[in-house]
Structure formats: structure tokens, C-alpha cells
Design an enzyme around this catalytic site. Structure first.
Site, mmCIF file in Angstrom:
data_model
loop_
_atom_site.group_PDB
_atom_site.id
_atom_site.type_symbol
_atom_site.label_atom_id
_atom_site.label_comp_id
_atom_site.label_asym_id
_atom_site.label_seq_id
_atom_site.Cartn_x
_atom_site.Cartn_y
_atom_site.Cartn_z
ATOM 1 N N HIS A 44 56.928 123.969 43.048
ATOM 2 C CA HIS A 44 55.669 123.572 42.834
ATOM 3 C C HIS A 44 54.801 124.428 43.779
ATOM 4 C CE1 HIS A 44 52.494 120.321 43.434
ATOM 5 N NE2 HIS A 44 52.273 120.598 42.213
ATOM 6 N N GLU B 58 55.410 126.972 39.485
ATOM 7 C CA GLU B 58 54.274 126.247 38.975
ATOM 8 C C GLU B 58 53.011 126.709 39.661
ATOM 9 O OE1 GLU B 58 51.215 123.150 38.767
ATOM 10 O OE2 GLU B 58 52.381 123.857 40.590
ATOM 11 N N ASP C 49 48.352 126.834 39.704
ATOM 12 C CA ASP C 49 47.308 126.384 39.324
ATOM 13 C C ASP C 49 46.387 127.605 38.791
ATOM 14 O OD1 ASP C 49 47.755 123.267 39.500
ATOM 15 O OD2 ASP C 49 47.994 124.065 41.435
ATOM 16 N N HIS D 66 43.912 125.293 43.132
ATOM 17 C CA HIS D 66 44.205 123.976 42.878
ATOM 18 C C HIS D 66 43.025 122.897 42.677
ATOM 19 C CE1 HIS D 66 44.906 119.599 43.006
ATOM 20 N NE2 HIS D 66 45.871 120.002 42.107
ATOM 21 N N GLU E 38 49.311 125.933 35.314
ATOM 22 C CA GLU E 38 48.590 124.907 34.809
ATOM 23 C C GLU E 38 47.230 125.265 34.868
ATOM 24 O OE1 GLU E 38 47.091 120.485 36.656
ATOM 25 O OE2 GLU E 38 49.164 121.470 37.395
#
Length: 246
Positions: free
Chosen positions: A14, A41, A43, A56, A116
Site C-alpha cells: 500500500h 499501490e 495514488d 493521496h 488509484e
């Protein structure tokens, strides 16, 4: 979506290395790789001049020395910010990375990536469109195309328009009415829920629709074991020092 086109292994780190390094930085990716992770992952949003970069929050204060809405600043200004000192002195001077810098890192190392789409409010469709186009340019021919995911259907719609062949996943923090139909209408290959939402019935629905079922953010060993036993298809975790991705 076949196993040949699905871009991710089971374990996904993450925001790079969970909480062990400043999130969404190349330092975090490097640290996650040191723990054996081969999928990450992150953002991604747009600067005011349309360049995709990693962050993020909508605002800069929590994870950098900047101030204000990140998407209202140009990349030249954003690229000069310190995104590491907040996490510890060893990371002082770590910059916000562009998507291009991340692409170079993961492609060179043959890593997988879950992008994301974290749009600045009001730029959801545009973010999906631009990031989709950039992924086509940056990953083209590498054989390592990433997965797009988002809580916002408009962002996924934008990615579907500009990069229709890149896999997509709908993120959910609640099982709102029509969530499965929504995922299918967006051509998603996966549904990614908060791990507490992924019970037997939800998992069965997702699999019956021919989609993969992934969960975030699992940091508890007992919860991970239960989800694995139930047949979940992927786990996103902060606990890169506790879970071996082997």
C-alpha cells in the site's frame, strides 16, 4: 479477464511500503521492494498543468512541506516540495514523484502497479482520461500494464475512454445499491473493498460475475488468514514487514 491479462500478484504494498516510509514516494517503493514486494499501490492526481503525480490527499499539508490544494499548483512548484521529512530525517528532501518517474522505476524492475485515480474534486473524468493516455505512452510495449482503480466512477470512465484495454477495478468503502452493476458497466475486472466488507456472500457475488475480489488495507494476520481461506484474489497491505509476498 483471463489470468494472462490480470496485472497483479496476490500481495500488494500500500502506497509503496505502507507506513514504513513516506507514502507515495520512490523511497517507499524501494523499501517495499527490499521486503520482497513486487507489486505496489499508489495514488495519482493531476497538477494544474496536467502532469500526473503521486499524492493521496487533496491538500499538501499532511505529507509534504507544501500548503493548499495540490491540484491548483503546477508541476514545477510541486516537484520542489519535500515529501519525506514529515516521516523522518532519513527521508529529508524526498520529492513528490511524477507518474513518469514511477513508471521508469517499476518497468526497470519488472514490478506491477495499481494506480488509484485520486482526482482533485471536479477533475475526476479528466484525471482518468489524462492518466490513461500517459499510461499508454509510458508502459506501451513493456508487457507490464498496471491496474487502474478508483472510488469514483467518473475517473474510471475517463480511463476506460483513453485506455480501454488497461484493467480496471472499482474501489468500495460501502456496498451501495447497484455496486456490482456499476463495476460491470465500467468494464471492471475486479471489485476492491475494505476488507471488513468482504464476507462470503459478497465474495460469491463478485466471483459469480466473473470478476476478481481484492481487499484493502489488511494489516492483521488473523484477518489475512481468514480472507485467504475464503478465496479472496488479492490483498493490499501496509504491513510489508509482517506479510511475506512469496
Amino acid at each position: 479477464m483471463t489470468s494472462k491479462t490480470w496485472p497483479l500478484p496476490f500481495w500488494i504494498a500500500h502506497r509503496g511500503a505502507g507506513k514504513l516510509a513516506p507514502e507515495n514516494t520512490l523511497a517507499a517503493f524501494r523499501l517495499g521492494a527490499e521486503y520482497g514486494y513486487r507489486a505496489f499501490e499508489c495514488d495519482v492526481k493531476l497538477s494544474s498543468d496536467g502532469l500526473p503525480f503521486l499524492l493521496h490527499d487533496a491538500t499538501l499539508e499532511r505529507t509534504s512541506n507544501g500548503q493548499g490544494v495540490a491540484g491548483e499548483l503546477g508541476w514545477r512548484e510541486l516537484s520542489r516540495l519535500d515529501a519525506g521529512t514529515w516521516h523522518g530525517r532519513r527521508f529529508a528532501g524526498e520529492p513528490l514523484p511524477s507518474l513518469e518517474a514511477v513508471a521508469r522505476f517499476v518497468i526497470a524492475n519488472r514490478f506491477a502497479l495499481n494506480i488509484e485515480l485520486k482526482a482533485t474534486p471536479g477533475r475526476e473524468l479528466l484525471t482518468g482520461q489524462v492518466v490513461g493516455s500517459e499510461v499508454q505512452r509510458l508502459w506501451g510495449g513493456s508487457g507490464l500494464a498496471p491496474l487502474f482503480s478508483s472510488f469514483d466512477p467518473l475517473s474510471l470512465q475517463g480511463a476506460m475512454q483513453s485506455a480501454p484495454e488497461i484493467a480496471r477495478g472499482l474501489l468500495l468503502d460501502s456496498l451501495r445499491s447497484g455496486w456490482l452493476d456499476e463495476a460491470q458497466s465500467l468494464g471492471c475486472g475486479a471489485v476492491i473493498t475494505h476488507y471488513r466488507l468482504m464476507d462470503h456472500a459478497t465474495l460469491a457475488q463478485i466471483h459469480a460475475a466473473g470478476l476478481r475480489a481484492l481487499v484493502y488495507t489488511v494489516n492483521d494476520r488473523a484477518a489475512a488468514q481468514t480472507l485467504i481461506a475464503d478465496g479472496v484474489d488479492g490483498i493490499i497491505t501496509d504491513a510489508v514487514d509482517q506479510f511475506s509476498p512469496a
